[in-house]
Design a protein around this motif. Structure first.
Motif, PDB file in Angstrom:
ATOM      1  N   HIS A 151      73.859 116.663 -26.871  1.00  0.00           N
ATOM      2  CA  HIS A 151      73.575 115.612 -25.896  1.00  0.00           C
ATOM      3  C   HIS A 151      72.474 114.677 -26.378  1.00  0.00           C
ATOM      4  O   HIS A 151      72.111 113.733 -25.675  1.00  0.00           O
ATOM      5  CB  HIS A 151      73.202 116.223 -24.540  1.00  0.00           C
ATOM      6  N   LEU A 176      83.911 123.486 -27.251  1.00  0.00           N
ATOM      7  CA  LEU A 176      84.704 122.335 -26.808  1.00  0.00           C
ATOM      8  C   LEU A 176      86.057 122.769 -26.258  1.00  0.00           C
ATOM      9  O   LEU A 176      86.555 122.195 -25.280  1.00  0.00           O
ATOM     10  CB  LEU A 176      84.885 121.354 -27.969  1.00  0.00           C
ATOM     11  N   LEU A 179      85.348 124.298 -22.777  1.00  0.00           N
ATOM     12  CA  LEU A 179      85.037 123.280 -21.785  1.00  0.00           C
ATOM     13  C   LEU A 179      86.267 122.459 -21.438  1.00  0.00           C
ATOM     14  O   LEU A 179      86.471 122.086 -20.278  1.00  0.00           O
ATOM     15  CB  LEU A 179      83.923 122.362 -22.311  1.00  0.00           C
ATOM     16  N   ALA A 379      72.937 120.305 -22.730  1.00  0.00           N
ATOM     17  CA  ALA A 379      74.239 119.778 -23.140  1.00  0.00           C
ATOM     18  C   ALA A 379      75.337 120.237 -22.186  1.00  0.00           C
ATOM     19  O   ALA A 379      76.228 119.465 -21.828  1.00  0.00           O
ATOM     20  CB  ALA A 379      74.568 120.216 -24.570  1.00  0.00           C
ATOM     21  N   GLU A 382      74.975 118.231 -18.939  1.00  0.00           N
ATOM     22  CA  GLU A 382      75.421 116.842 -19.067  1.00  0.00           C
ATOM     23  C   GLU A 382      76.940 116.767 -19.171  1.00  0.00           C
ATOM     24  O   GLU A 382      77.559 115.823 -18.674  1.00  0.00           O
ATOM     25  CB  GLU A 382      74.743 116.166 -20.263  1.00  0.00           C
ATOM     26  N   TRP A 383      77.542 117.766 -19.807  1.00  0.00           N
ATOM     27  CA  TRP A 383      79.001 117.799 -19.856  1.00  0.00           C
ATOM     28  C   TRP A 383      79.565 117.991 -18.443  1.00  0.00           C
ATOM     29  O   TRP A 383      80.522 117.319 -18.045  1.00  0.00           O
ATOM     30  CB  TRP A 383      79.478 118.923 -20.778  1.00  0.00           C
ATOM     31  N   GLU A 388      79.030 111.443 -21.568  1.00  0.00           N
ATOM     32  CA  GLU A 388      79.470 111.509 -22.959  1.00  0.00           C
ATOM     33  C   GLU A 388      78.356 112.102 -23.821  1.00  0.00           C
ATOM     34  O   GLU A 388      77.200 111.689 -23.718  1.00  0.00           O
ATOM     35  CB  GLU A 388      79.811 110.102 -23.454  1.00  0.00           C
ATOM     36  N   LEU A 389      78.673 113.081 -24.639  1.00  0.00           N
ATOM     37  CA  LEU A 389      77.685 113.708 -25.508  1.00  0.00           C
ATOM     38  C   LEU A 389      77.766 113.075 -26.897  1.00  0.00           C
ATOM     39  O   LEU A 389      78.795 113.190 -27.567  1.00  0.00           O
ATOM     40  CB  LEU A 389      77.931 115.210 -25.606  1.00  0.00           C
ATOM     41  N   VAL A 392      79.067 115.089 -29.838  1.00  0.00           N
ATOM     42  CA  VAL A 392      80.488 115.416 -29.736  1.00  0.00           C
ATOM     43  C   VAL A 392      81.321 114.181 -30.010  1.00  0.00           C
ATOM     44  O   VAL A 392      82.309 114.224 -30.752  1.00  0.00           O
ATOM     45  CB  VAL A 392      80.814 115.998 -28.342  1.00  0.00           C
TER      46      VAL A 392
END
Length: 397
Positions: A151, A176, A179, A379, A382-383, A388-389, A392
């Motif tokens: 992030h 990822l 998630l 992170a 925030e996800w 948007e990270l 990533v």
């Protein structure tokens, strides 16, 4: 999102692989006291090393603010990485410049080298293109295996990914994929359990979740703010009364999105927050004026279990009560174990992370049976907030 992984590299022999890892581990007296974050990145390091790459680890430690601070050197971490990896790990006393280049130049295929703290340079947190270029000079490829730092748009997480072929490491890949399965393209119904002390720290998260999930259980101190907004007298409980309008807006948004918000049906109250404190389970209409809500009662636990049974996907962030002190851990433990049982039975995809969540699930003995538990704090949050990270985004192919 589409991103490249180690499976997309045909030949690693002799390649200088710059690998961003999270080694920001707790230390005491120069020794690492919790190796969880090191253990998470071992699969990527081992795979690259076994395939003949020269593995160069980039990491930050603490907040030195662009200055060289001896107490924030990564040198003491080197031995812990060596011990867990089962092979010698070298150390370079800088991450750029002649010291770094010299250490990389003498590496043999399969060897592992840890670079000094990237945050010893101001260019790291500023994402200075010159700093990112200096980092990239020592590599042929970039592998990001530090979701917990994704992030941040820093030189070693975002800048470098623009300069070298970039890939997700195995931990980043697992994160990822987990998630994505939880909120990207989840199997429905989706249940989110969100707890913690304050609504103010999770407004963005709640606003995003009500548009993404089918059911939202709100627990912990933040549930008190929602109860108060509905007219419940919460006594001396932790409560952000000034956020009543915010709570009402979130509930209205949930109603519009057909997301069911589940609040406590009863409360465990005590006059003081200490281990073994005298407590009572009462209805929401019977909370004493001098009492504090420190957990939810049996009726609430039954409701949460019913929602878990109805769900195919679970996203968990935060405890349901003040789990740090018994007996106010009962609801968190019961719900976590129920989710773990459903996961083991193949009925539930359960993804958890952020803040006190890992500690709460470990306390319940349930973490090992969740589908995925993220060790990332900021992170992961925030996800969940739908942001948007940068680290990533830079990996998108």
């Amino acid at each position: 999102m589409a991103f490249k992984t180690l499976d997309d590299i045909s030949d690693l022999t002799g390649k200088r692989a710059l690998v961003r890892v999270d080694l920001n581990v707790p230390m005491d007296g120069g020794k690492v006291t919790d190796t969880t974050r090191i253990e998470r990145v071992l699969p990527t390091i081992k795979e690259l090393s076994d395939k003949g790459a020269k593995v160069i680890l980039l990491a930050h430690f603490g907040r030195p603010k662009g200055e060289k601070v001896d107490s924030m050197s990564l040198a003491p971490v080197t031995q812990a990485v060596s011990n867990l990896l089962g092979k010698t790990v070298g150390f370079a006393n800088d991450c750029i410049g002649t010291a770094a280049a010299g250490a990389v130049a003498v590496m043999q295929n399969g060897q592992v080298l840890l670079m000094e703290n990237t945050r010893f340079h101001k260019g790291e947190e500023k994402n200075d293109p010159k700093f990112a270029k200096a980092l990239a000079a020592n590599g042929d490829i970039f592998v990001n295996d530090a979701f917990s730092a994704a992030h941040r748009a820093h030189g070693s997480t975002e800048g470098i990914a623009r300069l070298l072929p970039a890939y997700a490491g195995r931990t980043m890949q697992a994160e990822l994929e987990a998630l994505g399965s939880a909120l990207g393209e989840p199997e429905r119904p989706v249940l989110a359990v969100v707890g913690g002390a304050k609504v103010s720290s999770k407004i963005d998260l709640l606003e995003n979740l009500v548009s993404k999930v089918d059911m939202l259980v709100i627990g912990g101190g933040m549930a008190n703010t929602f109860l108060a907004a509905k007219g419940v007298d919460v006594g001396k409980s932790l409560c952000e009364h000034d956020l009543a309008d915010t709570a009402k807006k979130i509930m209205a948004a949930a109603d519009t999105a057909n997301c069911e918000i589940v609040l406590p049906a009863d409360a465990v109250v005590a006059k003081e927050f200490k281990a073994g404190a005298d407590n009572d389970t009462v209805g929401l209409d019977a909370i004493p004026s001098d009492g504090m809500i420190l957990d939810v009662g049996a009726a609430s636990i039954d409701v949460v279990k019913t929602k878990i049974d109805a769900a195919k996907t679970l996203v968990w962030n935060g405890p349901l009560g003040a789990f740090e002190i018994a007996p106010f851990d009962i609801a968190t433990v019961a719900a976590a174990k129920h989710a773990a049982d459903n996961t083991k039975a193949g009925k539930l995809n359960s993804v958890a992370g952020g803040g006190d969540t890992v500690a709460a699930l470990n306390h319940a003995g349930a973490a090992g049976d969740f589908s995925y538990v993220s060790t990332a704090g900021g992170a992961f949050l925030e996800w969940l907030e739908g942001k948007e990270l940068p680290g990533v985004k830079a990996l998108e192919s």
